[in-house]
Design a protein around this motif. Structure first.
Motif, PDB file in Angstrom:
ATOM      1  N   PHE A 180       0.826  -1.206   0.000  1.00  0.00           N
ATOM      2  CA  PHE A 180       0.000   0.000   0.000  1.00  0.00           C
ATOM      3  C   PHE A 180       0.862   1.259   0.000  1.00  0.00           C
ATOM      4  O   PHE A 180       0.573   2.230  -0.715  1.00  0.00           O
ATOM      5  N   CYS A 181       1.932   1.255   0.794  1.00  0.00           N
ATOM      6  CA  CYS A 181       2.813   2.425   0.852  1.00  0.00           C
ATOM      7  C   CYS A 181       3.707   2.532  -0.383  1.00  0.00           C
ATOM      8  O   CYS A 181       4.243   3.606  -0.655  1.00  0.00           O
ATOM      9  N   ALA A 182       3.893   1.425  -1.105  1.00  0.00           N
ATOM     10  CA  ALA A 182       4.605   1.515  -2.373  1.00  0.00           C
ATOM     11  C   ALA A 182       3.782   2.296  -3.393  1.00  0.00           C
ATOM     12  O   ALA A 182       4.338   2.989  -4.254  1.00  0.00           O
ATOM     13  N   ARG A 183       2.457   2.183  -3.268  1.00  0.00           N
ATOM     14  CA  ARG A 183       1.570   2.912  -4.178  1.00  0.00           C
ATOM     15  C   ARG A 183       1.330   4.342  -3.703  1.00  0.00           C
ATOM     16  O   ARG A 183       1.332   5.287  -4.487  1.00  0.00           O
ATOM     17  N   PHE A 184       1.124   4.521  -2.395  1.00  0.00           N
ATOM     18  CA  PHE A 184       0.851   5.841  -1.829  1.00  0.00           C
ATOM     19  C   PHE A 184       1.936   6.145  -0.800  1.00  0.00           C
ATOM     20  O   PHE A 184       1.866   5.684   0.342  1.00  0.00           O
ATOM     21  N   ARG A 185       2.923   6.942  -1.169  1.00  0.00           N
ATOM     22  CA  ARG A 185       4.087   7.180  -0.326  1.00  0.00           C
ATOM     23  C   ARG A 185       3.782   8.064   0.888  1.00  0.00           C
ATOM     24  O   ARG A 185       4.596   8.124   1.808  1.00  0.00           O
ATOM     25  N   ASP A 186       2.648   8.751   0.889  1.00  0.00           N
ATOM     26  CA  ASP A 186       2.348   9.617   2.027  1.00  0.00           C
ATOM     27  C   ASP A 186       1.600   8.894   3.134  1.00  0.00           C
ATOM     28  O   ASP A 186       1.157   9.520   4.099  1.00  0.00           O
ATOM     29  N   ILE A 187       1.451   7.581   3.016  1.00  0.00           N
ATOM     30  CA  ILE A 187       0.752   6.815   4.052  1.00  0.00           C
ATOM     31  C   ILE A 187       1.633   6.611   5.279  1.00  0.00           C
ATOM     32  O   ILE A 187       1.146   6.607   6.414  1.00  0.00           O
ATOM     33  N   GLN A 188       2.948   6.475   5.089  1.00  0.00           N
ATOM     34  CA  GLN A 188       3.835   6.189   6.219  1.00  0.00           C
ATOM     35  C   GLN A 188       3.790   7.262   7.311  1.00  0.00           C
ATOM     36  O   GLN A 188       3.701   6.919   8.500  1.00  0.00           O
ATOM     37  N   PRO A 189       3.839   8.562   6.974  1.00  0.00           N
ATOM     38  CA  PRO A 189       3.710   9.562   8.054  1.00  0.00           C
ATOM     39  C   PRO A 189       2.394   9.439   8.812  1.00  0.00           C
ATOM     40  O   PRO A 189       2.356   9.672  10.027  1.00  0.00           O
ATOM     41  N   ILE A 190       1.329   9.079   8.109  1.00  0.00           N
ATOM     42  CA  ILE A 190       0.034   8.904   8.780  1.00  0.00           C
ATOM     43  C   ILE A 190       0.100   7.728   9.742  1.00  0.00           C
ATOM     44  O   ILE A 190      -0.391   7.796  10.875  1.00  0.00           O
ATOM     45  N   VAL A 191       0.710   6.629   9.299  1.00  0.00           N
ATOM     46  CA  VAL A 191       0.846   5.445  10.152  1.00  0.00           C
ATOM     47  C   VAL A 191       1.672   5.775  11.393  1.00  0.00           C
ATOM     48  O   VAL A 191       1.325   5.376  12.519  1.00  0.00           O
ATOM     49  N   ASN A 192       2.755   6.507  11.223  1.00  0.00           N
ATOM     50  CA  ASN A 192       3.597   6.879  12.365  1.00  0.00           C
ATOM     51  C   ASN A 192       2.835   7.764  13.354  1.00  0.00           C
ATOM     52  O   ASN A 192       3.001   7.628  14.574  1.00  0.00           O
ATOM     53  N   SER A 193       2.007   8.652  12.851  1.00  0.00           N
ATOM     54  CA  SER A 193       1.204   9.507  13.728  1.00  0.00           C
ATOM     55  C   SER A 193       0.184   8.687  14.501  1.00  0.00           C
ATOM     56  O   SER A 193      -0.051   8.917  15.696  1.00  0.00           O
ATOM     57  N   VAL A 194      -0.431   7.715  13.817  1.00  0.00           N
ATOM     58  CA  VAL A 194      -1.400   6.840  14.492  1.00  0.00           C
ATOM     59  C   VAL A 194      -0.723   6.041  15.600  1.00  0.00           C
ATOM     60  O   VAL A 194      -1.282   5.863  16.690  1.00  0.00           O
ATOM     61  N   MET A 195       0.505   5.576  15.347  1.00  0.00           N
ATOM     62  CA  MET A 195       1.220   4.805  16.361  1.00  0.00           C
ATOM     63  C   MET A 195       1.585   5.672  17.569  1.00  0.00           C
ATOM     64  O   MET A 195       1.595   5.186  18.701  1.00  0.00           O
ATOM     65  N   GLN A 196       1.877   6.945  17.345  1.00  0.00           N
ATOM     66  CA  GLN A 196       2.160   7.838  18.467  1.00  0.00           C
ATOM     67  C   GLN A 196       0.928   8.027  19.341  1.00  0.00           C
ATOM     68  O   GLN A 196       1.013   8.027  20.575  1.00  0.00           O
ATOM     69  N   ILE A 197      -0.225   8.168  18.697  1.00  0.00           N
ATOM     70  CA  ILE A 197      -1.478   8.302  19.460  1.00  0.00           C
ATOM     71  C   ILE A 197      -1.784   6.992  20.193  1.00  0.00           C
ATOM     72  O   ILE A 197      -2.184   6.994  21.368  1.00  0.00           O
ATOM     73  N   ALA A 198      -1.587   5.868  19.501  1.00  0.00           N
ATOM     74  CA  ALA A 198      -1.867   4.558  20.105  1.00  0.00           C
ATOM     75  C   ALA A 198      -0.981   4.307  21.310  1.00  0.00           C
ATOM     76  O   ALA A 198      -1.392   3.626  22.264  1.00  0.00           O
ATOM     77  N   PHE A 199       0.241   4.843  21.306  1.00  0.00           N
ATOM     78  CA  PHE A 199       1.155   4.654  22.436  1.00  0.00           C
ATOM     79  C   PHE A 199       0.564   5.224  23.724  1.00  0.00           C
ATOM     80  O   PHE A 199       0.642   4.602  24.785  1.00  0.00           O
ATOM     81  N   PHE A 200      -0.053   6.404  23.629  1.00  0.00           N
ATOM     82  CA  PHE A 200      -0.624   7.024  24.825  1.00  0.00           C
ATOM     83  C   PHE A 200      -1.989   6.438  25.181  1.00  0.00           C
ATOM     84  O   PHE A 200      -2.393   6.500  26.353  1.00  0.00           O
ATOM     85  N   MET A 201      -2.683   5.869  24.189  1.00  0.00           N
ATOM     86  CA  MET A 201      -3.993   5.270  24.446  1.00  0.00           C
ATOM     87  C   MET A 201      -3.895   3.824  24.930  1.00  0.00           C
ATOM     88  O   MET A 201      -4.887   3.255  25.374  1.00  0.00           O
TER      89      MET A 201
END
Length: 274
Positions: A180-201
């Motif tokens: 998916f990220c090979a097709r849409f390269r801007d997905i990785q920053p979104i995934v990293n942001s979600v993981m930061q939120i998930a860390f606190f949740m």
């Protein structure tokens, strides 16, 4: 070996090609192991301590956070620090896997373009690379457990099925996010942001029982909590509820189904996307 390029493949033919890719990659597990080990050597090339620098930094962070948050939460250091050390190391493994899953295929662009190889090899490679880092960071857990003389009993062996679930999830995630990220390269920053939120949740730096009975029930809707608890709970000697196991298996099943459906559809296009 024949190379057949067809644009009118049926769903059955796509499934067969994807299964052949998985089987071919599994047979090349020794190559994936060598590539994963090579990644670690190249990452820390020229360093004296190598990946143990990450172990040292993890240990220092856990010591600092353990003293701080045990004071804020009014929990004894003896009770809190082993929990934090185990949680932080396991979460670091999960977060690194999710982040590197996004670059599973793009990081191997040169190899994919020059050598015909099953994509599943690169999924195994990512899993092995992060498992090696986890093996180094386990030293921190052992040191903390030794200092406070808190050793897991035989019940810790029940964490092995949880680790197997993690392995299957990691392979599925690399196939899904890698393509998916090979097709849409801007997905990785979104995934990293979600993981930061998930860390606190997710109860990593705080304990689940701090939420009270009603809050613990709501944690079942957090897939990261279920996946983390099926490994962390047995090692800490706490009981893992059946609902937690059902949630972890359910979330993992959904992930595997979605990953397979997308990989079947996108497998023939990944090479062109990168």
């Amino acid at each position: 070996m024949e190379l057949s390029l067809r644009a009118d493949m049926t769903l059955g033919m796509r499934n067969q090609a994807a299964m052949a890719d998985i089987a071919g990659g599994a047979r090349l597990w020794r190559l994936a192991l060598a590539l994963g080990w090579l990644d670690i050597r190249l990452r820390y090339r020229g360093s004296v301590l190598g990946p143990f620098w990450l172990t040292i930094s993890t240990g220092v962070m856990i010591a600092a956070l353990g003293v701080l948050y045990s004071t804020l939460f009014k929990i004894s250091v003896r009770e809190y620090l082993p929990f934090l050390a185990l949680s932080q190391v396991l979460w670091g493994f999960l977060a690194a896997l999710v982040s590197e899953a996004c670059t599973t295929f793009t990081d191997a662009e040169g190899v994919i373009r020059s050598v015909r190889m099953p994509f599943f090899v690169f999924s195994i490679r990512a899993l092995i690379r992060n498992a090696i880092v986890l093996g180094h960071n386990i030293v921190v857990i052992v040191v903390v457990f030794a200092i406070f003389e808190v050793w897991p009993g035989r019940g810790a062996l029940t964490a092995i099925p949880g680790l197997l679930v993690w392995a299957f999830d990691a392979l599925a995630l690399t196939l899904l996010l890698g393509a998916f990220c090979a097709r849409f390269r801007d997905i990785q920053p979104i995934v990293n942001s979600v993981m930061q939120i998930a860390f606190f949740m997710t109860p990593v730096i705080w304990k689940p029982d701090q939420l009270g009975p009603s809050g613990i029930e709501k944690l079942a809707f957090n897939p990261f909590f279920d996946l983390l608890e099926i490994v962390r709970g047995p090692i800490l000697g706490s009981h893992v509820a059946a609902t937690t196991w059902l949630g972890a298996i359910g979330y993992s099943t959904v992930l595997c189904v979605i990953a397979w459906a997308f990989f079947v559809r996108a497998r023939g296009r990944v090479t062109f996307w990168i």
